[in-house]
Design a protein around this motif. Sequence first.
Motif, PDB file in Angstrom:
ATOM      1  N   GLY A  84       0.823  -1.209   0.000  1.00 38.46           N
ATOM      2  CA  GLY A  84       0.000   0.000   0.000  1.00 38.46           C
ATOM      3  C   GLY A  84       0.854   1.255   0.000  1.00 38.46           C
ATOM      4  N   PHE A  85       1.938   1.234   0.770  1.00 41.23           N
ATOM      5  CA  PHE A  85       2.887   2.347   0.762  1.00 41.23           C
ATOM      6  C   PHE A  85       3.458   2.526  -0.644  1.00 41.23           C
ATOM      7  CE2 PHE A  85       2.662   1.660   5.260  1.00 41.23           C
ATOM      8  CZ  PHE A  85       3.087   2.831   5.875  1.00 41.23           C
ATOM      9  N   MET A  86       3.835   1.407  -1.290  1.00 38.45           N
ATOM     10  CA  MET A  86       4.386   1.462  -2.642  1.00 38.45           C
ATOM     11  C   MET A  86       3.368   2.067  -3.614  1.00 38.45           C
ATOM     12  SD  MET A  86       5.538  -1.644  -5.179  1.00 38.45           S
ATOM     13  CE  MET A  86       3.845  -2.218  -5.317  1.00 38.45           C
ATOM     14  N   GLY A 139      -2.087   0.277   4.193  1.00 40.15           N
ATOM     15  CA  GLY A 139      -0.875   1.071   3.990  1.00 40.15           C
ATOM     16  C   GLY A 139      -1.222   2.542   3.988  1.00 40.15           C
ATOM     17  N   THR A 140      -0.241   3.371   4.205  1.00 35.48           N
ATOM     18  CA  THR A 140      -0.415   4.822   4.132  1.00 35.48           C
ATOM     19  C   THR A 140       0.880   5.380   3.534  1.00 35.48           C
ATOM     20  OG1 THR A 140      -0.931   6.822   5.410  1.00 35.48           O
ATOM     21  CG2 THR A 140       0.140   5.072   6.614  1.00 35.48           C
ATOM     22  N   MET A 141       1.359   6.490   4.033  1.00 34.28           N
ATOM     23  CA  MET A 141       2.630   7.048   3.557  1.00 34.28           C
ATOM     24  C   MET A 141       3.485   7.454   4.752  1.00 34.28           C
ATOM     25  SD  MET A 141       1.630   9.516   0.336  1.00 34.28           S
ATOM     26  CE  MET A 141       3.332   9.645  -0.226  1.00 34.28           C
ATOM     27  N   ALA A 142       4.784   7.372   4.568  1.00 27.45           N
ATOM     28  CA  ALA A 142       5.699   7.922   5.555  1.00 27.45           C
ATOM     29  C   ALA A 142       5.621   9.445   5.454  1.00 27.45           C
ATOM     30  CB  ALA A 142       7.123   7.442   5.288  1.00 27.45           C
ATOM     31  N   ASP A 195      -6.997   9.544   7.531  1.00 26.70           N
ATOM     32  CA  ASP A 195      -7.896  10.652   7.177  1.00 26.70           C
ATOM     33  C   ASP A 195      -7.151  11.816   6.523  1.00 26.70           C
ATOM     34  OD1 ASP A 195     -10.122   9.246   8.081  1.00 26.70           O
ATOM     35  OD2 ASP A 195     -10.088  10.179  10.064  1.00 26.70           O
ATOM     36  N   THR A 196      -5.925  12.073   6.955  1.00 24.84           N
ATOM     37  CA  THR A 196      -5.102  13.129   6.348  1.00 24.84           C
ATOM     38  C   THR A 196      -4.750  12.766   4.906  1.00 24.84           C
ATOM     39  OG1 THR A 196      -4.181  13.725   8.493  1.00 24.84           O
ATOM     40  CG2 THR A 196      -2.917  14.402   6.542  1.00 24.84           C
ATOM     41  N   LEU A 197      -4.395  11.518   4.694  1.00 25.38           N
ATOM     42  CA  LEU A 197      -4.045  11.050   3.356  1.00 25.38           C
ATOM     43  C   LEU A 197      -5.252  11.106   2.415  1.00 25.38           C
ATOM     44  CD1 LEU A 197      -1.630   9.933   1.815  1.00 25.38           C
ATOM     45  CD2 LEU A 197      -2.309   7.652   2.578  1.00 25.38           C
TER      46      LEU A 197
END
Length: 176
Positions: free
Chosen positions: A26-28, A48-51, A89-91
Amino acid sequence: ALIDTVSARYNIDTTRIYCTGMSNGGFMSYHLACFLGNRIAAIASVTGTMAHFYFGTCTPPKPTPVMQIHGTLDATVPYIGNLAFVPVDTLVKFWVNFNNCSPTPIYNLLPDIAPADGCVAEHFVYPSGTNQSSVELYKIIGGGHSWPGAPVNINITNMDFSASKEIWRFFSQYKL
């Protein structure tokens, strides 16, 4: 390079290249949407989300349809984020804004057809983005770090819908 190699060896529709994955996958998917989005028609991330670092440098070349599936009790990649990971929620809000989608979602509580799984699923659709893009969120209330509808329960796995089927439903609407 992978897209180029597969395209050279096989007859594929390069307007229908998608990325999905669970956790690191998911990050990818988000990474590709941010930095290779001109080759990706849509993405879906499960757990997944993001760093934070990559989120701060995300510069998508175009609006990209995004689906996020995430449990609120995910202890591996917390829904609410942490020092390393952006909150879900931010993403979602970032992509809704970037894609110029309606800020008011269409909401649906999925039927709890598997009450023994210990969780329920909410579905939020942010439609009408640029180039007909949308953002969808499946928020698994009480769900863990797992793939909804999977035959193996590795955590708290929602069984009210199939993530695989919903991701394909989502992807099949889009092409570059």
